[in-house]
Design an enzyme around this catalytic site. Structure first.
Site, PDB file in Angstrom:
ATOM      1  CE  LYS A  71       1.061  24.113  14.641  1.00 30.95           C
ATOM      2  NZ  LYS A  71       0.658  24.254  16.060  1.00 30.95           N
ATOM      3  CE1 TYR A  95       0.729  29.795  16.387  1.00 31.93           C
ATOM      4  CE2 TYR A  95       3.026  29.370  15.901  1.00 31.93           C
ATOM      5  CZ  TYR A  95       1.707  29.001  15.826  1.00 31.93           C
ATOM      6  OH  TYR A  95       1.345  27.826  15.210  1.00 31.93           O
ATOM      7  CG  ASN A  97      -1.043  21.260  17.373  1.00 30.18           C
ATOM      8  OD1 ASN A  97      -0.113  21.747  16.737  1.00 30.18           O
ATOM      9  ND2 ASN A  97      -2.035  21.977  17.837  1.00 30.18           N
ATOM     10  CG  HIS A 110      -1.550  27.574  12.565  1.00 29.99           C
ATOM     11  ND1 HIS A 110      -2.004  28.026  13.780  1.00 29.99           N
ATOM     12  CD2 HIS A 110      -1.807  28.550  11.663  1.00 29.99           C
ATOM     13  CE1 HIS A 110      -2.504  29.251  13.612  1.00 29.99           C
ATOM     14  NE2 HIS A 110      -2.396  29.586  12.330  1.00 29.99           N
ATOM     15  CD  GLU A 166      -2.879  32.768  11.283  1.00 28.51           C
ATOM     16  OE1 GLU A 166      -3.042  32.754  12.522  1.00 28.51           O
ATOM     17  OE2 GLU A 166      -3.278  31.855  10.540  1.00 28.51           O
TER      18      GLU A 166
HETATM   19  P1  CMP Z   1      -2.006  26.398  16.783  1.00 29.78           P
HETATM   20  O1  CMP Z   1      -3.307  26.087  16.142  1.00 29.78           O
HETATM   21  O2  CMP Z   1      -0.820  26.582  15.915  1.00 29.78           O
HETATM   22  O3  CMP Z   1      -2.187  27.710  17.687  1.00 29.78           O
HETATM   23  C1  CMP Z   1      -1.383  27.978  18.799  1.00 29.78           C
HETATM   24  C2  CMP Z   1      -0.538  26.809  19.173  1.00 29.78           C
HETATM   25  O4  CMP Z   1      -0.074  26.827  20.495  1.00 29.78           O
HETATM   26  C3  CMP Z   1      -1.351  25.520  19.105  1.00 29.78           C
HETATM   27  O5  CMP Z   1      -1.664  25.209  17.789  1.00 29.78           O
HETATM   28  C4  CMP Z   1      -0.426  24.576  19.827  1.00 29.78           C
HETATM   29  O6  CMP Z   1       0.663  24.156  19.020  1.00 29.78           O
HETATM   30  C5  CMP Z   1       0.090  25.485  20.919  1.00 29.78           C
HETATM   31  N1  CMP Z   1      -0.662  25.348  22.177  1.00 29.78           N
HETATM   32  C6  CMP Z   1      -1.945  25.663  22.418  1.00 29.78           C
HETATM   33  N2  CMP Z   1      -2.286  25.429  23.690  1.00 29.78           N
HETATM   34  C7  CMP Z   1      -1.181  24.942  24.266  1.00 29.78           C
HETATM   35  C8  CMP Z   1      -0.878  24.518  25.569  1.00 29.78           C
HETATM   36  N3  CMP Z   1      -1.793  24.527  26.544  1.00 29.78           N
HETATM   37  N4  CMP Z   1       0.362  24.086  25.812  1.00 29.78           N
HETATM   38  C9  CMP Z   1       1.305  24.065  24.840  1.00 29.78           C
HETATM   39  N5  CMP Z   1       1.074  24.485  23.573  1.00 29.78           N
HETATM   40  C10 CMP Z   1      -0.155  24.907  23.286  1.00 29.78           C
END
Ligand code: CMP
Length: 141
Positions: free
Chosen positions: A10, A50, A113, A116, A127
């Site tokens: 990311k 998404y 984070n 993904h 995807e």
């Molecule tokens: P990802 O695995 O890319 O899938 C969806 C993404 O949404 C997740 O990683 C985070 O980056 C984001 N995400 C998931 N839960 C939350 C949350 N409670 N608040 C903000 N972002 C979130």
């Protein structure tokens, strides 16, 4: 069974220059990188990627984040790739991720984070097709 999964490094992780460390962890853990490219999504493209999270309160913020800078997108291949990559990433929230996982090492918070990964065979198919066509995926490694 040999599976494919989609991995994204990311914008936070690319900007922090941690992409190489993530790629090294993937290789050390037995994943074959069968396709890879760097792209910068528009907000609209991030919204499409998404789309399953459209109703979530974090959808707008997430898609703004995912379009703030370049990402590195990969197709990973391995026995049990989907589940094994999710284990290597760690919990969505880096604060809850186990030691040694990618998100624990490189993630900042539940949104930023670092990486993904597809969560099922169905989402992996969607995807992978979102980012790559068949010609871009290496066969027979
Ligand atoms: P990802 O695995 O890319 O899938 C969806 C993404 O949404 C997740 O990683 C985070 O980056 C984001 N995400 C998931 N839960 C939350 C949350 N409670 N608040 C903000 N972002 C979130």
């Amino acid at each position: 069974m040999v599976e494919r999964t989609l991995s994204i490094i990311k914008p936070d992780c690319v900007a922090a220059k941690n992409s190489g460390k993530v790629i090294s962890m993937l290789e050390k853990n037995g994943f074959d990188i069968v396709a890879m490219k760097k792209v910068w999504l528009t907000k609209q493209q991030a919204e499409k990627f998404y789309i399953v999270h459209k109703e979530r309160p974090f959808y707008d913020s997430l898609t703004t984040f995912m379009s703030e800078g370049p990402i590195i997108v990969m197709v990973l291949e391995k026995e049990n790739a989907i589940e094994d990559y999710r284990k290597l990433m760690g919990a969505t929230n880096p604060q809850e991720a186990s030691d040694g996982t990618i998100r624990k090492l490189f993630g900042s918070n539940i949104e930023r984070n670092a990486v993904h990964g597809s969560d099922s065979k169905e989402s992996a198919d969607y995807e992978i097709n979102f980012f790559f066509n068949e010609l871009e995926i290496v066969k027979g490694e």
